[in-house]
Design an enzyme around this catalytic site. Structure first.
Site, short mmCIF file in Angstrom:
data_model
loop_
_atom_site.label_atom_id
_atom_site.label_comp_id
_atom_site.label_asym_id
_atom_site.label_seq_id
_atom_site.Cartn_x
_atom_site.Cartn_y
_atom_site.Cartn_z
N GLU A 87 26.81 15.19 -25.10
CA GLU A 87 27.34 14.23 -24.14
C GLU A 87 28.11 13.06 -24.78
OE1 GLU A 87 24.21 11.77 -22.29
OE2 GLU A 87 22.75 13.11 -23.19
N HIS A 102 23.33 2.97 -17.89
CA HIS A 102 22.35 3.42 -16.89
C HIS A 102 22.54 2.68 -15.56
CE1 HIS A 102 19.39 5.30 -20.02
NE2 HIS A 102 20.48 6.01 -19.82
N ASP A 107 0.82 -1.22 0.00
CA ASP A 107 0.00 0.00 0.00
C ASP A 107 0.85 1.27 0.00
OD1 ASP A 107 0.98 -0.22 2.52
OD2 ASP A 107 -0.92 0.13 3.57
N HIS A 124 20.26 15.05 -26.61
CA HIS A 124 18.80 14.99 -26.74
C HIS A 124 18.21 16.31 -26.26
CE1 HIS A 124 18.93 14.38 -22.38
NE2 HIS A 124 19.92 13.53 -22.61
N ARG A 179 32.17 9.95 -19.69
CA ARG A 179 31.17 10.75 -20.41
C ARG A 179 31.26 12.16 -19.85
NH1 ARG A 179 27.17 7.81 -19.88
NH2 ARG A 179 25.92 8.63 -18.17
N HIS A 198 25.53 5.25 -27.55
CA HIS A 198 24.37 6.16 -27.45
C HIS A 198 24.51 7.33 -28.42
CE1 HIS A 198 26.82 8.98 -25.03
NE2 HIS A 198 27.22 7.94 -24.32
N HIS A 245 14.61 13.55 -21.38
CA HIS A 245 14.64 13.37 -22.84
C HIS A 245 13.39 14.07 -23.34
CE1 HIS A 245 17.08 9.52 -21.88
NE2 HIS A 245 17.83 10.58 -21.88
N GLU A 289 28.99 15.67 -20.09
CA GLU A 289 27.67 16.12 -20.57
C GLU A 289 27.35 17.51 -20.05
OE1 GLU A 289 24.37 13.70 -19.17
OE2 GLU A 289 23.07 14.48 -20.76
N ASP A 338 20.77 17.98 -16.62
CA ASP A 338 21.26 16.63 -16.99
C ASP A 338 22.77 16.73 -17.24
OD1 ASP A 338 21.68 14.10 -17.91
OD2 ASP A 338 20.58 14.35 -19.80
N TYR A 355 33.31 4.00 -23.49
CA TYR A 355 33.12 3.03 -22.40
C TYR A 355 33.85 1.73 -22.76
CZ TYR A 355 29.41 6.47 -22.18
OH TYR A 355 28.71 7.66 -22.19
N ASP A 404 26.22 11.02 -13.37
CA ASP A 404 25.23 11.61 -14.26
C ASP A 404 24.01 11.89 -13.40
OD1 ASP A 404 23.36 12.26 -16.17
OD2 ASP A 404 23.87 10.60 -17.53
N1 GLY Z 1 20.84 11.04 -17.88
C1 GLY Z 1 20.29 10.48 -19.03
C2 GLY Z 1 20.96 10.97 -20.22
O1 GLY Z 1 22.04 11.53 -20.14
O2 GLY Z 1 20.44 10.90 -21.30
MN MN Z 2 21.57 13.26 -21.30
MN MN Z 3 22.78 12.45 -18.39
#
Ligand code: GLY
Ligand code: MN
Ligand code: MN
Length: 439
Positions: free
Chosen positions: A384, A243, A40, A354, A406, A350, A361, A408, A271, A388, A260
């Site tokens: 970004e 992720h 619940d 975005h 990465r 990737h 996103h 970003e 982000d 890897y 991230d």
């Molecule tokens: N944090 C998700 C991305 O960088 O797209």
């Molecule tokens: Mn991103």
């Molecule tokens: Mn990100």
């Protein structure tokens, strides 16, 4: 009484603009459904981005109906006041409170949705609605459309045409107005400060979860209600899982830490990704990978201005990262062959970025009728690039295995070029090392 978070006039103005763009069609937007976490216990509630975008209203079990040119033009259906439920679960605006606080023309109890909206939708040929996001709302719309058809008798007409509301609204959300930019900038600022705090805190022996706690403390203390997406706090080889979100391992001397994370502020999300050494000093192999990715990220940002195609950014990113992979000995042969065979996707799986906004996103088309679209002032997005190299990759040079990088940043396109909204977090090697020297 609970007040709405933002000035209701902002949303009224926004609805006016949307109503003008509807071209005579109606629009229905439903709230996000509540989600059970276990037994619940519910997940923390967050309103559907489009519902918030058009109303600022944060309660579940609500529906907005816009009727261009009609009276009432804006209509909402919300939960009734209920003393007992409010004692347990908190304040509800109810129909009267919603009408006055959110400046909606007419507001009814959600129980009256069928009865009232049957009348309110008569005469419309088309309605914008996003199917399959909220099952309960879908059932209500199904019943409504069938009732409307029945109400017309044997006319030969089928159901009212349903068009996708999220595609329609996405085009408005893509170009940020002054208020949206203000919120996004604040989200980016809070996120950047938290990344700096995380860098200052990190040293060998701390747990990824403790680093996350430092960030979340800063988010909440700065007025952020929540994160825009789950934290990724990934040390060492964990950074090669895109992720990764266990965030529970010890950060070890000699490893990099990839974070991230982004705060949400008034429903807009930062982000940011930064990658830095746990001990505060890059090793030679880490430096080689990091410097390569950073150079590409800076080149891409320097290229940004109105008219550039997002698709070209993706291609430039993939091409330059493939050069780097060749340089580092991760792939070999002719660059064209490597790219044609998608070998570079092994280390860079990737995209380059975005749209960014209320959803991390964010909404908005990348391609219009098959054609790539140019970027325009007011559009916000991420850049970004990353590389890897999993620890168990036996084909990679041994000294590079277990390195994930990465970098970003968040960008808004201006009339002449762009503004980086997240430049307050260091990304140059000497800046990072200097910042961490005191840890
Ligand atoms: N944090 C998700 C991305 O960088 O797209
Ligand atoms: Mn991103
Ligand atoms: Mn990100």
């Amino acid at each position: 009484m609970r007040k709405s978070t933002e000035n209701a006039e902002i949303f009224k103005k926004r609805r006016k603009k949307i109503i003008e763009g509807l071209n005579g069609a109606a629009l229905i937007v439903a709230s996000h459904p509540e989600q059970v976490r276990n037994d619940d216990v519910h997940h923390d509630y967050r309103q559907d981005s489009n519902m918030y975008y058009l109303t600022g209203f944060e309660e579940p079990e609500s529906i907005l109906l816009l009727r261009p040119g009609k009276n009432p033009e804006s209509v909402m259906f919300v939960r009734k006041k209920d003393v007992e439920r409010e004692t347990w679960n908190g304040f509800r605006f109810g129909p009267e409170g919603t009408k006055s606080e959110f400046l909606i023309d007419a507001v009814y109890a959600i129980e009256d949705f069928q009865k009232e909206s049957l009348e309110l939708l008569k005469g419309f040929d088309e309605v914008y609605y996003r199917l399959f996001k909220n099952k309960e709302a879908d059932l209500k719309i199904e019943e409504l459309l069938l009732n409307l058809k029945r109400a017309y008798g044997r006319s030969g007409y089928g159901l009212m045409t349903v068009k996708d509301a999220d595609t329609f609204l996405g085009e408005y959300r893509l170009k940020k107005d002054e208020n949206e930019l203000e919120n996004l900038k604040r989200a980016c600022q809070i996120s950047a400060e938290a990344h700096v705090a995380a860098m200052k805190f990190t040293k060998p022996g701390v747990n990824e979860r403790q680093v996350q706690a430092v960030m979340s403390h800063h988010f909440y203390m700065s007025g952020s209600a929540r994160v825009g997406y789950p934290y990724i706090v990934a040390s060492g080889n964990n950074a090669t899982t895109l992720h990764y979100n266990f965030n529970d391992q010890e950060c070890k001397k000699g490893d990099l830490l990839l974070i991230d994370a982004g705060a949400e502020y008034n429903y807009f999300s930062g982000d940011i990704t930064r990658t830095f050494p746990v001990s505060g000093k890059f090793t030679e192999p880490q430096r080689k990978v990091y410097e390569g990715v950073l150079k590409i990220q800076k080149e891409l940002i320097a290229y940004l201005k109105p008219g550039v195609f997002f698709k070209d950014l993706h291609e430039m990113g993939a091409s330059r990262l493939t050069d780097l992979m060749l340089e580092l000995g991760l792939v070999s042969g002719r660059k064209d062959d490597v790219m044609k065979a998608n070998q570079h996707r092994k280390y860079y799986p990737h995209g380059i970025g975005h749209w960014l906004g209320m959803d991390v996103h964010d909404a908005g088309l990348y391609v219009i009728k098959g054609e790539p679209r140019p970027i325009e002032p007011g559009m916000c997005f991420t850049i970004e690039p990353g590389l890897y190299i999993p620890a168990n990759d036996m084909t990679a040079p041994p000294e590079l295995r277990g390195i994930g990088v990465r970098i970003e940043d968040n960008i808004v396109i201006t009339n002449k070029g762009c503004e980086v909204l997240t430049s307050a977090v260091p990304k140059e090697i000497d800046e990072i090392e200097k910042l961490m020297a005191g840890n």
